[in-house]
Design a protein around this motif. Sequence first.
Motif, PDB file in Angstrom:
ATOM      1  N   ASP A 135       0.820  -1.204   0.000  1.00  0.00           N
ATOM      2  CA  ASP A 135       0.000   0.000   0.000  1.00  0.00           C
ATOM      3  C   ASP A 135       0.865   1.270   0.000  1.00  0.00           C
ATOM      4  OD1 ASP A 135      -2.417   1.293  -0.168  1.00  0.00           O
ATOM      5  OD2 ASP A 135      -2.751   1.367   1.988  1.00  0.00           O
ATOM      6  N   TYR A 136       1.937   1.228  -0.803  1.00  0.00           N
ATOM      7  CA  TYR A 136       2.808   2.391  -0.975  1.00  0.00           C
ATOM      8  C   TYR A 136       2.410   3.116  -2.268  1.00  0.00           C
ATOM      9  CZ  TYR A 136       6.115   0.496   2.494  1.00  0.00           C
ATOM     10  OH  TYR A 136       6.701   0.017   3.636  1.00  0.00           O
ATOM     11  N   ALA A 137       2.424   4.438  -2.219  1.00  0.00           N
ATOM     12  CA  ALA A 137       2.144   5.238  -3.413  1.00  0.00           C
ATOM     13  C   ALA A 137       3.163   6.364  -3.497  1.00  0.00           C
ATOM     14  CB  ALA A 137       0.729   5.812  -3.368  1.00  0.00           C
ATOM     15  N   ALA A 138       3.604   6.663  -4.707  1.00  0.00           N
ATOM     16  CA  ALA A 138       4.578   7.735  -4.908  1.00  0.00           C
ATOM     17  C   ALA A 138       4.317   8.393  -6.248  1.00  0.00           C
ATOM     18  CB  ALA A 138       6.007   7.199  -4.846  1.00  0.00           C
ATOM     19  N   GLY A 139       4.647   9.656  -6.335  1.00  0.00           N
ATOM     20  CA  GLY A 139       4.441  10.378  -7.587  1.00  0.00           C
ATOM     21  C   GLY A 139       5.327  11.599  -7.656  1.00  0.00           C
ATOM     22  N   THR A 140       5.546  12.064  -8.868  1.00  0.00           N
ATOM     23  CA  THR A 140       6.355  13.259  -9.080  1.00  0.00           C
ATOM     24  C   THR A 140       5.725  14.110 -10.172  1.00  0.00           C
ATOM     25  OG1 THR A 140       8.582  14.048  -9.629  1.00  0.00           O
ATOM     26  CG2 THR A 140       7.826  12.111 -10.789  1.00  0.00           C
ATOM     27  N   SER A 141       5.938  15.401 -10.086  1.00  0.00           N
ATOM     28  CA  SER A 141       5.460  16.324 -11.113  1.00  0.00           C
ATOM     29  C   SER A 141       6.491  17.419 -11.305  1.00  0.00           C
ATOM     30  CB  SER A 141       4.105  16.928 -10.720  1.00  0.00           C
ATOM     31  OG  SER A 141       4.226  17.716  -9.542  1.00  0.00           O
ATOM     32  N   SER A 142       6.594  17.908 -12.526  1.00  0.00           N
ATOM     33  CA  SER A 142       7.533  18.977 -12.857  1.00  0.00           C
ATOM     34  C   SER A 142       6.887  19.917 -13.860  1.00  0.00           C
ATOM     35  CB  SER A 142       8.822  18.420 -13.471  1.00  0.00           C
ATOM     36  OG  SER A 142       9.515  17.604 -12.568  1.00  0.00           O
ATOM     37  N   TYR A 143       7.138  21.188 -13.678  1.00  0.00           N
ATOM     38  CA  TYR A 143       6.776  22.150 -14.719  1.00  0.00           C
ATOM     39  C   TYR A 143       7.877  23.186 -14.817  1.00  0.00           C
ATOM     40  CZ  TYR A 143       5.195  25.232 -10.877  1.00  0.00           C
ATOM     41  OH  TYR A 143       5.126  26.007  -9.738  1.00  0.00           O
ATOM     42  N   GLY A 144       7.964  23.822 -15.968  1.00  0.00           N
ATOM     43  CA  GLY A 144       9.036  24.783 -16.143  1.00  0.00           C
ATOM     44  C   GLY A 144       8.934  25.523 -17.454  1.00  0.00           C
ATOM     45  N   ALA A 145       9.926  26.358 -17.701  1.00  0.00           N
ATOM     46  CA  ALA A 145       9.945  27.191 -18.903  1.00  0.00           C
ATOM     47  C   ALA A 145      11.390  27.470 -19.290  1.00  0.00           C
ATOM     48  CB  ALA A 145       9.196  28.500 -18.669  1.00  0.00           C
ATOM     49  N   ASP A 146      11.600  27.684 -20.591  1.00  0.00           N
ATOM     50  CA  ASP A 146      12.905  28.068 -21.134  1.00  0.00           C
ATOM     51  C   ASP A 146      12.655  29.180 -22.148  1.00  0.00           C
ATOM     52  OD1 ASP A 146      15.233  28.330 -22.713  1.00  0.00           O
ATOM     53  OD2 ASP A 146      15.811  26.270 -22.340  1.00  0.00           O
ATOM     54  N   LEU A 147      13.217  30.355 -21.882  1.00  0.00           N
ATOM     55  CA  LEU A 147      13.100  31.512 -22.783  1.00  0.00           C
ATOM     56  C   LEU A 147      14.491  31.846 -23.292  1.00  0.00           C
ATOM     57  CD1 LEU A 147      11.483  33.853 -24.047  1.00  0.00           C
ATOM     58  CD2 LEU A 147      11.937  35.162 -21.946  1.00  0.00           C
ATOM     59  N   GLY A 163      -0.426   5.593   7.315  1.00  0.00           N
ATOM     60  CA  GLY A 163      -0.102   6.392   8.489  1.00  0.00           C
ATOM     61  C   GLY A 163       0.982   7.429   8.295  1.00  0.00           C
ATOM     62  N   GLU A 164       1.532   7.585   7.107  1.00  0.00           N
ATOM     63  CA  GLU A 164       2.577   8.584   6.899  1.00  0.00           C
ATOM     64  C   GLU A 164       2.541   9.118   5.472  1.00  0.00           C
ATOM     65  OE1 GLU A 164       6.506   7.015   7.183  1.00  0.00           O
ATOM     66  OE2 GLU A 164       5.985   5.108   6.247  1.00  0.00           O
ATOM     67  N   SER A 165       3.014  10.358   5.331  1.00  0.00           N
ATOM     68  CA  SER A 165       3.066  11.003   4.023  1.00  0.00           C
ATOM     69  C   SER A 165       4.142  12.073   4.049  1.00  0.00           C
ATOM     70  CB  SER A 165       1.708  11.623   3.672  1.00  0.00           C
ATOM     71  OG  SER A 165       1.758  12.276   2.423  1.00  0.00           O
ATOM     72  N   TYR A 166       4.930  12.175   2.960  1.00  0.00           N
ATOM     73  CA  TYR A 166       6.015  13.147   2.888  1.00  0.00           C
ATOM     74  C   TYR A 166       6.016  13.800   1.505  1.00  0.00           C
ATOM     75  CZ  TYR A 166       7.586  10.538   6.959  1.00  0.00           C
ATOM     76  OH  TYR A 166       7.631   9.929   8.187  1.00  0.00           O
ATOM     77  N   LYS A 167       6.500  15.045   1.478  1.00  0.00           N
ATOM     78  CA  LYS A 167       6.539  15.792   0.222  1.00  0.00           C
ATOM     79  C   LYS A 167       7.814  16.631   0.171  1.00  0.00           C
ATOM     80  CE  LYS A 167       3.878  19.076  -2.579  1.00  0.00           C
ATOM     81  NZ  LYS A 167       2.606  19.848  -2.675  1.00  0.00           N
ATOM     82  N   TYR A 193      10.891   6.376  -3.345  1.00  0.00           N
ATOM     83  CA  TYR A 193      10.721   5.352  -2.311  1.00  0.00           C
ATOM     84  C   TYR A 193      11.769   5.456  -1.201  1.00  0.00           C
ATOM     85  CZ  TYR A 193       6.850   2.877  -4.419  1.00  0.00           C
ATOM     86  OH  TYR A 193       5.610   2.546  -4.891  1.00  0.00           O
ATOM     87  N   LEU A 194      12.546   6.532  -1.209  1.00  0.00           N
ATOM     88  CA  LEU A 194      13.466   6.808  -0.107  1.00  0.00           C
ATOM     89  C   LEU A 194      12.994   7.970   0.750  1.00  0.00           C
ATOM     90  CD1 LEU A 194      16.911   6.604  -1.979  1.00  0.00           C
ATOM     91  CD2 LEU A 194      15.648   4.764  -0.849  1.00  0.00           C
ATOM     92  N   MET A 195      11.895   8.594   0.369  1.00  0.00           N
ATOM     93  CA  MET A 195      11.491   9.837   1.025  1.00  0.00           C
ATOM     94  C   MET A 195      11.085   9.650   2.474  1.00  0.00           C
ATOM     95  SD  MET A 195       9.411  11.784  -2.041  1.00  0.00           S
ATOM     96  CE  MET A 195       8.903  13.077  -0.918  1.00  0.00           C
ATOM     97  N   ASP A 196      10.691   8.430   2.871  1.00  0.00           N
ATOM     98  CA  ASP A 196      10.264   8.208   4.253  1.00  0.00           C
ATOM     99  C   ASP A 196      11.389   7.724   5.159  1.00  0.00           C
ATOM    100  OD1 ASP A 196      10.448   5.751   2.987  1.00  0.00           O
ATOM    101  OD2 ASP A 196       8.941   4.825   4.292  1.00  0.00           O
ATOM    102  N   THR A 197      12.567   7.439   4.589  1.00  0.00           N
ATOM    103  CA  THR A 197      13.648   6.861   5.396  1.00  0.00           C
ATOM    104  C   THR A 197      14.963   7.618   5.296  1.00  0.00           C
ATOM    105  OG1 THR A 197      14.100   5.321   3.576  1.00  0.00           O
ATOM    106  CG2 THR A 197      12.718   4.510   5.378  1.00  0.00           C
ATOM    107  N   TYR A 198      15.213   8.334   4.224  1.00  0.00           N
ATOM    108  CA  TYR A 198      16.498   9.005   4.019  1.00  0.00           C
ATOM    109  C   TYR A 198      16.299  10.515   3.920  1.00  0.00           C
ATOM    110  CZ  TYR A 198      18.828   4.567   2.990  1.00  0.00           C
ATOM    111  OH  TYR A 198      19.350   3.309   3.075  1.00  0.00           O
TER     112      TYR A 198
END
Length: 350
Positions: A20-32, A60-64, A144-149
Amino acid sequence: MDTELTLYNTEASLFQGSYDYAAGTSSYGADLRNKSQLGDHGVTYGMDYRHDEGEFSAPGESYKDVGHVTGLYVQDHYQLTDYLMLSAGTRYDWYQLDEGLSGRSYSESGLSPNLGFSLDATDRLNLHGGWARAIRGPQLKELYLMDTYSYDPDIKEEVADNYELGAIYRYGNLTLTTTAFVSHIDDVVGRSSGMITNLGDLKTRGFTAGIGYDWERVSASLSYSQARPELDGEPLSDGNMGIGTSIGDTWVANLDFQPVDSVDLGWTGRVSERLTTVADGYSEKPGFGVHDVYARWRPLAGDQLTLSLTVNNLFDKQYLDHATYADPLDITAGLPEAGRDIRLGAAYRF
């Protein structure tokens, strides 16, 4: 004035059902950026920005983690003579990371210069090379290291020096290419003793070589690449997450055929040799071969309409790419690559 603006947004997520582990990433940006021609100097200059977010949740835990980097850059290409072009440039980056696990914030900044050249030694032989230095501040961790490292409070930025020297030889329809490179990263960042910290020096040596030939309606090419990354003298392994890993020597063959002007047919074969030079405690990686084919048809005048058929992994090979984390006993083990993948496409240009 020759101005270009690029905007982007990407998202990815992964759910591990057994735990029951879930992880995700998102990125946005621009180059001019803008390009200017000043006599014999072609100058490109601009700024870019990237914002990254990573989230991990378990029962029981969540990190960002939230990070961003802003950069200013300029690059000059100077045609010194008819045979010699020189290049020089630099960029300045500001890194910022807010870590969810520790609640700490990290920031680094620095200059990344580069120099290069391209010399037409003869009508058939071109020599090229360069040096580039780059800095990198703290960025998002493996999800998957965000909760331990957590990051070391005294972590330093990575500094990389990259050297490259290559040659291109053309004789009629024949083309030969080769490039050798060395990359040296000081204070490379990775996992150690429950923390993300500076581990040591990462050095990678390698080279590529290729041969290609063009007939009237057929072209063929074959390339070979080899890289040997070592961390303080030890080959990189799948356990060096966030740094990289070792892969076997790779061969890539291409064959393209145009039976008539409106039809293109092609085949690509990729073979990765068995990796036998591995770190202590890690298994060798088996070799594999994969074949892809494609067909394109342009039935209208002016190539306005293109219909395509692509079949990747033609023979439905099941394999793990060498760059995939491959420990089958670990819950974060990588997934096999896609099996036979058939795609139909249509594109119309107005």
